[in-house]
Each structure stands twice: as structure tokens, then as C-alpha cells.
Design a protein around this motif. Structure first.
Motif, PDB file in Angstrom:
ATOM      1  N   GLN A 253     -34.319 -23.593  -0.240  1.00  0.00           N
ATOM      2  CA  GLN A 253     -32.888 -23.420   0.012  1.00  0.00           C
ATOM      3  C   GLN A 253     -32.062 -23.465  -1.276  1.00  0.00           C
ATOM      4  O   GLN A 253     -31.150 -22.667  -1.466  1.00  0.00           O
ATOM      5  N   ALA A 254     -32.409 -24.385  -2.173  1.00  0.00           N
ATOM      6  CA  ALA A 254     -31.619 -24.549  -3.406  1.00  0.00           C
ATOM      7  C   ALA A 254     -31.722 -23.290  -4.274  1.00  0.00           C
ATOM      8  O   ALA A 254     -30.716 -22.811  -4.812  1.00  0.00           O
ATOM      9  N   SER A 255     -32.941 -22.734  -4.392  1.00  0.00           N
ATOM     10  CA  SER A 255     -33.096 -21.518  -5.211  1.00  0.00           C
ATOM     11  C   SER A 255     -32.358 -20.351  -4.563  1.00  0.00           C
ATOM     12  O   SER A 255     -31.737 -19.533  -5.262  1.00  0.00           O
ATOM     13  N   PHE A 256     -32.452 -20.252  -3.238  1.00  0.00           N
ATOM     14  CA  PHE A 256     -31.804 -19.135  -2.542  1.00  0.00           C
ATOM     15  C   PHE A 256     -30.278 -19.204  -2.745  1.00  0.00           C
ATOM     16  O   PHE A 256     -29.626 -18.197  -3.038  1.00  0.00           O
ATOM     17  N   ALA A 257     -29.737 -20.421  -2.599  1.00  0.00           N
ATOM     18  CA  ALA A 257     -28.278 -20.580  -2.735  1.00  0.00           C
ATOM     19  C   ALA A 257     -27.840 -20.285  -4.167  1.00  0.00           C
ATOM     20  O   ALA A 257     -26.797 -19.649  -4.393  1.00  0.00           O
ATOM     21  N   GLU A 258     -28.630 -20.721  -5.141  1.00  0.00           N
ATOM     22  CA  GLU A 258     -28.275 -20.467  -6.547  1.00  0.00           C
ATOM     23  C   GLU A 258     -28.333 -18.966  -6.859  1.00  0.00           C
ATOM     24  O   GLU A 258     -27.466 -18.424  -7.542  1.00  0.00           O
ATOM     25  N   ALA A 259     -29.357 -18.298  -6.335  1.00  0.00           N
ATOM     26  CA  ALA A 259     -29.472 -16.845  -6.569  1.00  0.00           C
ATOM     27  C   ALA A 259     -28.272 -16.123  -5.961  1.00  0.00           C
ATOM     28  O   ALA A 259     -27.677 -15.230  -6.582  1.00  0.00           O
TER      29      ALA A 259
ATOM     30  N   ALA B 170     -25.296 -14.708   3.775  1.00  0.00           N
ATOM     31  CA  ALA B 170     -26.190 -13.662   4.299  1.00  0.00           C
ATOM     32  C   ALA B 170     -27.494 -13.640   3.505  1.00  0.00           C
ATOM     33  O   ALA B 170     -28.590 -13.539   4.074  1.00  0.00           O
ATOM     34  N   ILE B 171     -27.389 -13.730   2.183  1.00  0.00           N
ATOM     35  CA  ILE B 171     -28.593 -13.737   1.342  1.00  0.00           C
ATOM     36  C   ILE B 171     -29.471 -14.935   1.695  1.00  0.00           C
ATOM     37  O   ILE B 171     -30.683 -14.805   1.906  1.00  0.00           O
ATOM     38  N   VAL B 172     -28.861 -16.104   1.768  1.00  0.00           N
ATOM     39  CA  VAL B 172     -29.634 -17.330   2.047  1.00  0.00           C
ATOM     40  C   VAL B 172     -30.279 -17.232   3.421  1.00  0.00           C
ATOM     41  O   VAL B 172     -31.463 -17.552   3.598  1.00  0.00           O
TER      42      VAL B 172
ATOM     43  N   ARG C 261     -29.172  -9.550 -10.046  1.00  0.00           N
ATOM     44  CA  ARG C 261     -29.010 -10.902 -10.615  1.00  0.00           C
ATOM     45  C   ARG C 261     -29.705 -11.939  -9.740  1.00  0.00           C
ATOM     46  O   ARG C 261     -30.359 -12.847 -10.231  1.00  0.00           O
ATOM     47  N   ALA C 262     -29.552 -11.782  -8.428  1.00  0.00           N
ATOM     48  CA  ALA C 262     -30.193 -12.734  -7.512  1.00  0.00           C
ATOM     49  C   ALA C 262     -31.710 -12.617  -7.612  1.00  0.00           C
ATOM     50  O   ALA C 262     -32.420 -13.626  -7.645  1.00  0.00           O
ATOM     51  N   GLU C 263     -32.201 -11.393  -7.686  1.00  0.00           N
ATOM     52  CA  GLU C 263     -33.652 -11.192  -7.795  1.00  0.00           C
ATOM     53  C   GLU C 263     -34.188 -11.873  -9.060  1.00  0.00           C
ATOM     54  O   GLU C 263     -35.192 -12.596  -9.012  1.00  0.00           O
ATOM     55  N   ALA C 264     -33.494 -11.649 -10.182  1.00  0.00           N
ATOM     56  CA  ALA C 264     -33.959 -12.223 -11.455  1.00  0.00           C
ATOM     57  C   ALA C 264     -33.938 -13.743 -11.389  1.00  0.00           C
ATOM     58  O   ALA C 264     -34.836 -14.420 -11.904  1.00  0.00           O
ATOM     59  N   SER C 265     -32.925 -14.287 -10.743  1.00  0.00           N
ATOM     60  CA  SER C 265     -32.810 -15.741 -10.645  1.00  0.00           C
ATOM     61  C   SER C 265     -33.934 -16.350  -9.804  1.00  0.00           C
ATOM     62  O   SER C 265     -34.359 -17.477 -10.029  1.00  0.00           O
TER      63      SER C 265
END
Ligand SMILES: Cc1cc2nc3c(=O)[nH]c(=O)nc-3n(C[C@H](O)[C@H](O)[C@H](O)COP(=O)(O)OP(=O)(O)OC[C@H]3O[C@@H](n4cnc5c(N)ncnc54)[C@H](O)[C@@H]3O)c2cc1C
Ligand code: SF4
Length: 330
Positions: free
Chosen positions: A286-292, A316-318, A274-278
Motif C-alpha cells: 500500500q505504501a509504495s502504491f500510494a507514493e507512486a 484509482a491507481i492504489v 512516473r508512477a511506474e518508475a517509482s
């Protein structure tokens, strides 16, 4: 006292035949899981077939930039293999983040994929446990579950998959090669790890006597800039509370390619699809990373003691993506 046989195999076919021919036969590689759990009476093999002399310990280049890692290659040897360090740093880093130096010198790659969960109830034969004895119940649900999974759990089991390197291997779409009594198989690594569902005792699709021979890592040019971050209660010799394997390729400020997988939070090494697709096509910020990260963890089902993992995994992802893109590493 239970009898326990030992045999040393000199070739793969003999090893497979020996294990397949004994109802309680099991392969013995480094023994860091198998011997531990046999001594604790959690595993009850009748025959241990030592496979350490099989010629399956190489790390070989594949045409195009991939690698073939022998099932008996030791974690420490793979971690420092120049091709792994240069082309797949997240695999090297995940290996170094696991266990201790002594264990890494003994432990094999095949054994690592087949290691058993660290749930205290599973390892205590006085406790009921659906994974050890199907149908007996899961005391972790309402008991001690701080280290347990928030993704991929079922009503029968919420134990976290403990492997670090499996997380990096899931991120790169590795393939597990096996040989059984009747056939050879190539199993995509995401299919190699099973969700607990109603059969938590079944953790992978290997048949009895089926030997892992190698792990194939397909070429992935962007993985030469990849990272494995592990967050745990102490900085060494400890399993992950959350971990992330990440690789990203940015073109003109936009995410062109990304791989993300999580450890310490899933009942299997968790590909964060889901994060990859987002992220694809979004600004690498930062905003895209946090949303993903938010989208991936939106499917989490934490319990009382492990709610903190939802936030920890997102951070951790961000942090991993910031580390790779040179962003603010908060
Ligand atoms: C104190 C401690 C801390 C640890 N910390 C970490 C950590 O932080 N991160 C981490 O990732 N791991 C950790 N580990 C786990 C360790 O990495 C595994 O025990 C190890 O990788 C298993 O490899 P082995 O060769 O010793 O396997 P073995 O113990 O020999 O075998 C493990 C299982 O795999 C099966 N098996 C082995 N080889 C094959 C094969 N080729 N084909 C089919 N089946 C096979 C065996 O039958 C057995 O069921 C830790 C272990 C200990 C004891
Ligand atoms: S979480 Fe899984 S391994 Fe732990 S007690 Fe429950 S069924 Fe057993």
C-alpha cells in the motif's frame, strides 16, 4: 444548407483516394461521433466515405501472443473476443465500460481512437473554442471545467481525452497501423495522441486521407492479470472522471514489472510513467502504491472545479494495484 456527399468504398485504396481527393472528405465508420457532430454543425464534412465494407474487422493472433485488431472491428466484438478476454482483460473491460451496448455494437476501434472531446463548448457552435476554431479562445479555463484535464493541458485547451480503450492500449504500448495516399506507417500509440500545446485542433498525426487499418497489441504476458477501473458520476453510459488501466508482476513481494495509464484526467490517454518508475523494485504494498500515485499526480495542474480529480486519480491507481495484488482495496 450545405451539400454533403456520400460514397461507399469497397477497398482501402479507393477509400483513401476519395477522402484525399476532397478537401473536406472524411471517413465514416460506425458514425457514432461523425454523424453526431455533423448534425450539430461542429464538423462540416463535404464528403463522407463509408468504410464499413472494408475487410478490416478481424481480431487475429500474432506469433508470440500479440494481437492485430482491425480498425473496423466493433467495440463489442473486440470486448468479447476470447483472446482479448484471456490475454488482455483490461482492454476488454475498458471497452465494456464505454458508451452503451447499442453504441458498442456500431462503434469501431479506429473511430474510437479518433473520437472528439466531450467539452461542452467544443460541441456548442455558439461558443468560442480553440479546438474547433483556432484562436477564438477557451471558455472552459474560467468556465465549466469539472470534467476537464489536470494533466497535459496548455494555455489553449484543457479538454480531456474521452476514450476508455485508448487508456488500456497506451498501457500495453499498442501500435497504430495506417495507410495514406503515399505510404503505410506504424505509429506508437503514445505518439498517436498529441498534447494540445499551441495547436489544440490537431489531436493526432494522421494526414488527410490517412486510414487507420489496424491496432497491433504486442505480447505482454503479465497483462493476463490486468484491470481497468473507471470512476464516473453514474455507473453506466458516462465518461470517466478518472480511470486507470493497470498490470503488475510481483516477484518475492517486489514489483518486477508494471504498466499504468490514466483516463479522464489527461488531454491524452495518460501513461503514468512516473508512477511506474517509482514502483519498480519496491515492495508491492500500500505504501509504495500510494507514493507512486502521489508522484504521478504531483505534476497535475487542477483548476477550481476539478481539484477533486487529483485525489480521485491517486485513489484509482492504489485501488487498481491493490485489486491486482490482493491487497486492501481501499
Ligand atoms: C452517447 C455516447 C456515449 C459514449 N460514451 C463513451 C465512453 O464512455 N467511452 C468511450 O471510449 N467512448 C464513448 N463514446 C464514443 C464512442 O466510443 C465513439 O463515438 C466511437 O468509438 C467512434 O467509432 P465510430 O466507428 O462510430 O466512428 P465514426 O463516428 O464513424 O468516426 C469517428 C472519427 O474517426 C474517423 N475515423 C473512423 N474510422 C477511421 C479509420 N479507420 N481511419 C481514420 N479515421 C477514422 C472519422 O472520420 C471520424 O472523424 C460515446 C459516444 C456516444 C455517442
Ligand atoms: S477546453 Fe478545449 S475543447 Fe473545450 S473550449 Fe477549451 S479549447 Fe475548446
Amino acid at each position: 444548407m450545405r451539400p454533403l456527399g456520400y460514397a461507399r468504398a469497397t477497398d482501402a485504396d479507393a477509400a483513401i483516394a476519395l477522402v484525399a481527393g476532397h478537401p473536406e472528405g472524411a471517413f465514416l465508420a460506425g458514425g457514432t461521433t461523425e454523424v453526431d457532430l455533423t448534425r450539430q454543425d461542429v464538423l462540416r464534412p463535404g464528403l463522407l466515405v463509408d468504410i464499413n465494407r472494408l475487410p478490416l474487422d478481424g481480431v487475429e493472433d500474432l506469433p508470440g501472443g500479440g494481437l492485430r485488431i482491425g480498425a473496423l472491428a466493433r467495440m463489442s466484438d473486440v470486448a468479447r473476443a476470447p483472446a482479448v478476454v484471456a490475454r488482455f482483460p483490461m482492454i476488454s473491460q475498458a471497452l465494456v465500460a464505454g458508451a452503451s451496448a447499442q453504441l458498442r455494437n456500431m462503434a469501431s476501434m479506429g473511430g474510437n481512437l479518433c473520437q472528439r472531446v466531450r467539452c461542452g463548448y467544443f460541441r456548442d457552435v455558439a461558443s468560442p473554442c480553440n479546438k474547433r476554431e483556432p484562436g477564438t479562445g477557451c471558455p472552459a479555463m474560467d468556465g465549466m471545467h469539472r470534467g476537464h484535464a489536470i494533466l497535459g493541458g496548455s494555455g489553449t485547451c484543457i479538454a480531456t481525452h474521452p476514450s476508455d480503450v485508448a487508456v488500456a492500449l497506451v498501457a500495453v504500448d499498442a501500435v497504430v497501423h495506417t495507410r495514406g495516399p503515399d505510404a503505410e506507417r506504424a505509429i506508437g500509440i503514445d505518439d498517436f495522441f498529441l498534447l494540445p500545446g499551441d495547436t489544440p485542433d490537431r489531436e493526432h498525426p494522421l494526414g488527410h486521407g490517412e486510414l487507420i487499418t489496424a491496432i497491433e497489441v504486442p505480447a505482454l504476458p503479465m497483462a493476463c492479470r490486468s484491470v481497468y477501473l473507471k470512476f464516473r458520476d453514474r455507473q453506466s453510459y458516462e465518461f470517466a472522471l478518472a480511470s486507470v488501466a493497470a498490470a503488475i508482476r510481483v516477484e518475492d513481494g517486489t514489483v518486477a514489472e508494471v504498466r499504468l495509464a490514466l483516463g479522464g484526467v489527461g488531454t491524452k490517454p495518460w501513461r503514468a510513467r512516473r508512477a511506474e518508475a517509482s514502483l519498480l523494485g519496491r515492495p508491492a504494498d500500500q505504501a509504495s502504491f500510494a507514493e507512486a500515485a502521489r508522484q504521478e499526480l504531483a505534476q497535475a495542474t487542477p483548476r477550481r472545479q476539478n481539484e477533486f480529480k487529483v485525489e480521485l486519480a491517486q485513489r484509482a491507481i492504489v485501488r487498481a494495484l491493490n485489486t491486482l495484488t490482493g491487497g486492501d482495496a481501499r
